[in-house]
Enzyme design. Structure first.
Site, PDB file in Angstrom:
ATOM      1  N   ASP A   1      39.222  30.157  28.715  1.00 35.27           N
ATOM      2  CA  ASP A   1      39.102  30.158  30.166  1.00 35.27           C
ATOM      3  C   ASP A   1      37.878  29.369  30.617  1.00 35.27           C
ATOM      4  O   ASP A   1      36.757  29.702  30.263  1.00 35.27           O
ATOM      5  CB  ASP A   1      38.975  31.626  30.599  1.00 35.27           C
ATOM      6  CG  ASP A   1      38.847  31.778  32.086  1.00 35.27           C
ATOM      7  OD1 ASP A   1      39.873  31.673  32.765  1.00 35.27           O
ATOM      8  OD2 ASP A   1      37.716  32.003  32.561  1.00 35.27           O
TER       9      ASP A   1
ATOM     10  N   CYS B   1      35.136  33.656  44.660  1.00 35.18           N
ATOM     11  CA  CYS B   1      34.954  32.211  44.455  1.00 35.18           C
ATOM     12  C   CYS B   1      34.343  31.530  45.669  1.00 35.18           C
ATOM     13  O   CYS B   1      34.707  31.845  46.798  1.00 35.18           O
ATOM     14  CB  CYS B   1      36.293  31.516  44.230  1.00 35.18           C
ATOM     15  SG  CYS B   1      37.284  32.226  42.955  1.00 35.18           S
TER      16      CYS B   1
ATOM     17  N   SER C   1      39.691  41.282  42.418  1.00 35.97           N
ATOM     18  CA  SER C   1      39.168  42.233  43.411  1.00 35.97           C
ATOM     19  C   SER C   1      40.083  43.435  43.600  1.00 35.97           C
ATOM     20  O   SER C   1      39.613  44.552  43.802  1.00 35.97           O
ATOM     21  CB  SER C   1      38.934  41.527  44.746  1.00 35.97           C
ATOM     22  OG  SER C   1      40.097  40.897  45.182  1.00 35.97           O
TER      23      SER C   1
ATOM     24  N   TYR D   1      31.902  43.869  43.317  1.00 35.53           N
ATOM     25  CA  TYR D   1      32.766  42.918  42.625  1.00 35.53           C
ATOM     26  C   TYR D   1      32.080  41.565  42.710  1.00 35.53           C
ATOM     27  O   TYR D   1      31.630  41.168  43.791  1.00 35.53           O
ATOM     28  CB  TYR D   1      34.124  42.878  43.332  1.00 35.53           C
ATOM     29  CG  TYR D   1      35.030  41.757  42.888  1.00 35.53           C
ATOM     30  CD1 TYR D   1      35.555  41.732  41.604  1.00 35.53           C
ATOM     31  CD2 TYR D   1      35.378  40.716  43.753  1.00 35.53           C
ATOM     32  CE1 TYR D   1      36.398  40.710  41.197  1.00 35.53           C
ATOM     33  CE2 TYR D   1      36.225  39.699  43.362  1.00 35.53           C
ATOM     34  CZ  TYR D   1      36.731  39.700  42.073  1.00 35.53           C
ATOM     35  OH  TYR D   1      37.560  38.693  41.670  1.00 35.53           O
TER      36      TYR D   1
ATOM     37  N   GLU E   1      28.934  28.791  42.301  1.00 33.89           N
ATOM     38  CA  GLU E   1      30.255  28.734  42.924  1.00 33.89           C
ATOM     39  C   GLU E   1      30.914  30.110  42.938  1.00 33.89           C
ATOM     40  O   GLU E   1      32.135  30.236  42.968  1.00 33.89           O
ATOM     41  CB  GLU E   1      31.138  27.716  42.197  1.00 33.89           C
ATOM     42  CG  GLU E   1      30.647  26.295  42.385  1.00 33.89           C
ATOM     43  CD  GLU E   1      31.468  25.267  41.625  1.00 33.89           C
ATOM     44  OE1 GLU E   1      32.659  25.497  41.391  1.00 33.89           O
ATOM     45  OE2 GLU E   1      30.891  24.219  41.267  1.00 33.89           O
TER      46      GLU E   1
ATOM     47  N   GLU F   1      53.504  37.675  63.754  1.00 37.65           N
ATOM     48  CA  GLU F   1      54.533  38.713  63.912  1.00 37.65           C
ATOM     49  C   GLU F   1      54.629  39.557  62.627  1.00 37.65           C
ATOM     50  O   GLU F   1      54.822  40.770  62.670  1.00 37.65           O
ATOM     51  CB  GLU F   1      55.880  38.059  64.199  1.00 37.65           C
ATOM     52  CG  GLU F   1      57.034  39.047  64.322  1.00 37.65           C
ATOM     53  CD  GLU F   1      58.383  38.349  64.352  1.00 37.65           C
ATOM     54  OE1 GLU F   1      58.902  38.126  65.462  1.00 37.65           O
ATOM     55  OE2 GLU F   1      58.923  38.032  63.266  1.00 37.65           O
ATOM     56  N   SER F   2      54.474  38.874  61.486  1.00 42.51           N
ATOM     57  CA  SER F   2      54.657  39.582  60.212  1.00 42.51           C
ATOM     58  C   SER F   2      53.444  40.394  59.797  1.00 42.51           C
ATOM     59  O   SER F   2      53.578  41.514  59.302  1.00 42.51           O
ATOM     60  CB  SER F   2      54.943  38.574  59.097  1.00 42.51           C
ATOM     61  OG  SER F   2      56.011  37.752  59.442  1.00 42.51           O
TER      62      SER F   2
END
Ligand code: XMP
Length: 487
Positions: free
Chosen positions: A258, A315, A371, A396, A423, A483-484
């Site tokens: 990673d 981030c 998170s 976190y 960062e 709306e959602s």
């Protein structure tokens, strides 16, 4: 099927999770329970819930990894610590539950009842395997709990006078399946099943107690020996080869190479070094955020690709550097290039449970959460009271935040690292209790989404939608987003 890469569909340009809704399909599901959530983690490993704990020091260490595996999810233990500490965390997970005890305690048949009782008490076991000659591990019998009771008041006698001798024991060969072992133990009404080779040498022990535990968590992710699966992260420079070796030795089932920007020469060199030494262990590689990056990792030979540059809660890359790809576009680009040949882990930016389904619909196989898992009992760190809101919180932090960097005991050049622009950032997250509650909530919502997608398994929904997303995903206007999601 042609090998030509499909052009990115218009709906995905500049898009992230909140830009989509799933068009409801006719459902064939009677109860949500019947919906299967199994998805591939890598080319060779499947998991029962598509949730992966992020390799961050405020998310996934041994406690989180253990619970995630028990609940059918997965995770990668972070590498912000010494090699020994990370390996010890893997070992912890691998020794918490197993249906075969590989190295059972064995005593010589001529020790006294007193000595045997003391070992039984110290090790907290209910019976002990006995050997014919000291150190040879050739099975002579078992001193069961009942045998110990029979020997009361005779502490100076030898265990062989009270043991159940070999000729009266039921045994099995190593490699027996959990189902077979259970049948034998039920049929013979025994609590312990020793595993022996042709020469009667002890190769393991299965106990009814461990089988019962395994049954309580039917979704848990286990290896062939019944041990919980464990993942762990390595980097791509510095000690990464030694770290990989130690983690593999500790029993890791899958490693994660990673780095922030994996579409790079650094990864190419590291990956080749890794593959030249370590065969057979699945290796996930990331992070990338473009079709080109995904193709690069697939061609290197990664067993799964982790996708996401900058969407995460901790981030600051997009804010400070201006680099990144909106997460749904990144997932889709990766899927179009890999074409289902290799699983994609969508990493970062998940704020609501529905984001997980949308990511999987666009082409991801699993989703990595930071998170969302960090405010739980199982994440590292303390619960405190926020002085302003009085809410119970945990911290976190991004892995390149100044706080995480300062805690990184493996950084030789800490001063230099801290003086370069960061960062990552730290944030407060509400404390939400056990991660089991979070997982149960997510799995309920995922099952419901599969039903809305007109399928009975998440994998079928993923395959169907990812092949023709424009038929199933609606790209929202700003007004329909309101709306959602505005409540
Ligand atoms: P979520 O949104 O689930 O994201 O909290 C988790 C992912 O965020 C990434 N991560 C970082 N990215 N600087 C970054 O640019 C950092 O300091 C940082 N720390 C974590 C990582 O991919 C993780 O899985």
């Amino acid at each position: 099927m042609t090998n030509q890469i499909k052009k990115l569909e218009t709906i995905f340009y500049g898009a992230t999770f909140d830009d989509f809704l799933l068009r409801p399909q006719h459902s064939m599901v009677w109860t949500r329970k019947e919906v299967d959530l199994t998805m591939p983690l890598t080319k060779s490993i499947s998991i029962n819930m598509p949730i992966i704990g992020a390799n961050m020091d405020t998310v996934t260490r041994e406690k989180m990894m253990n619970t995630l595996s028990l609940e059918g999810c997965f995770g990668f233990i972070d590498r912000n610590c010494s090699i020994e500490d990370e390996a010890a965390r893997v070992k912890y997970v691998k020794t918490q539950h197993s249906f075969v005890i590989e190295n059972p305690i064995v005593l010589y048949k001529k020790v006294t009842i007193r000595e045997a009782k003391s070992v039984i008490k110290k090790k907290g076991v209910s019976g002990i395997l006995l050997e014919d000659e000291p150190g040879k591990r050739v099975l002579a019998g078992i001193l069961s709990h009942r045998d110990v009771l029979r020997s009361d008041e005779k502490d100076s006698h030898l265990v062989q006078e009270f043991m159940t001798p070999f000729k009266e024991l039921v045994t099995a060969k190593p490699g027996i399946s959990i189902g077979e072992a259970e049948k034998i133990m039920f049929r013979n009404r025994i609590e312990k099943l020793p595993l022996i080779d042709k020469k009667r040498r002890i190769k393991g022990l299965i106990t009814m107690k461990d089988l019962r535990l395994a049954k309580q968590k039917p979704y848990s992710n286990k290896d062939k020996k019944g041990r919980l699966l464990a993942g762990a992260a390595i980097g791509a420079s510095g000690d990464f080869m030694d770290r990989a070796e130690a983690l593999i030795r500790a029993g890791a089932d899958c490693l994660l190479m990673d780095v922030a920007h994996a579409d790079s020469d650094v990864i190419k060199k590291a990956f080749k070094n890794f593959k030249s030494k370590f065969k057979g262990i699945p290796i996930v590689c990331g992070n990338v955020a473009t079709g080109g990056g995904a193709k690069f990792l697939m061609e290197l030979g990664a067993d799964a690709i982790k996708v996401g540059v900058g969407p995460g809660r901790g981030c600051r890359t997009r804010l400070e550097v201006g680099a990144g790809v909106p997460q749904m576009q990144a997932i889709r680009e990766a899927y179009l290039v890999t074409n289902g040949k290799i699983p994609i882990i969508a990493d970062g930016g998940v704020k609501n449970d529905k984001d997980i389904f949308v990511a999987i619909a666009a082409g991801a196989s699993t989703v990595m959460l930071g998170s969302m898992l960090s405010g739980t009992d199982e994440s590292p760190g303390f619960i405190t009271d926020d002085p302003v809101t009085k809410q119970r919180i945990k911290i976190y932090r991004g892995m390149t935040s100044p706080e995480a960097m300062a805690d990184n005991s493996t950084l030789d050049n800490l001063e230099e690292a801290l003086s370069t622009p960061q960062e990552g950032q730290s944030v407060k997250v509400p404390y939400v209790g056990s991660v089991v509650g979070v997982i149960n909530r997510i799995s309920g919502h995922l099952r419901s989404a599969v039903s809305y997608a007109g399928e009975k398994s998440l994998y079928d929904a993923h395959k169907k939608i990812a092949q023709n997303p424009e038929d199933f995903l609606i790209r929202l206007s700003l007004a329909s987003q309101k709306e959602s999601f505005d409540r």
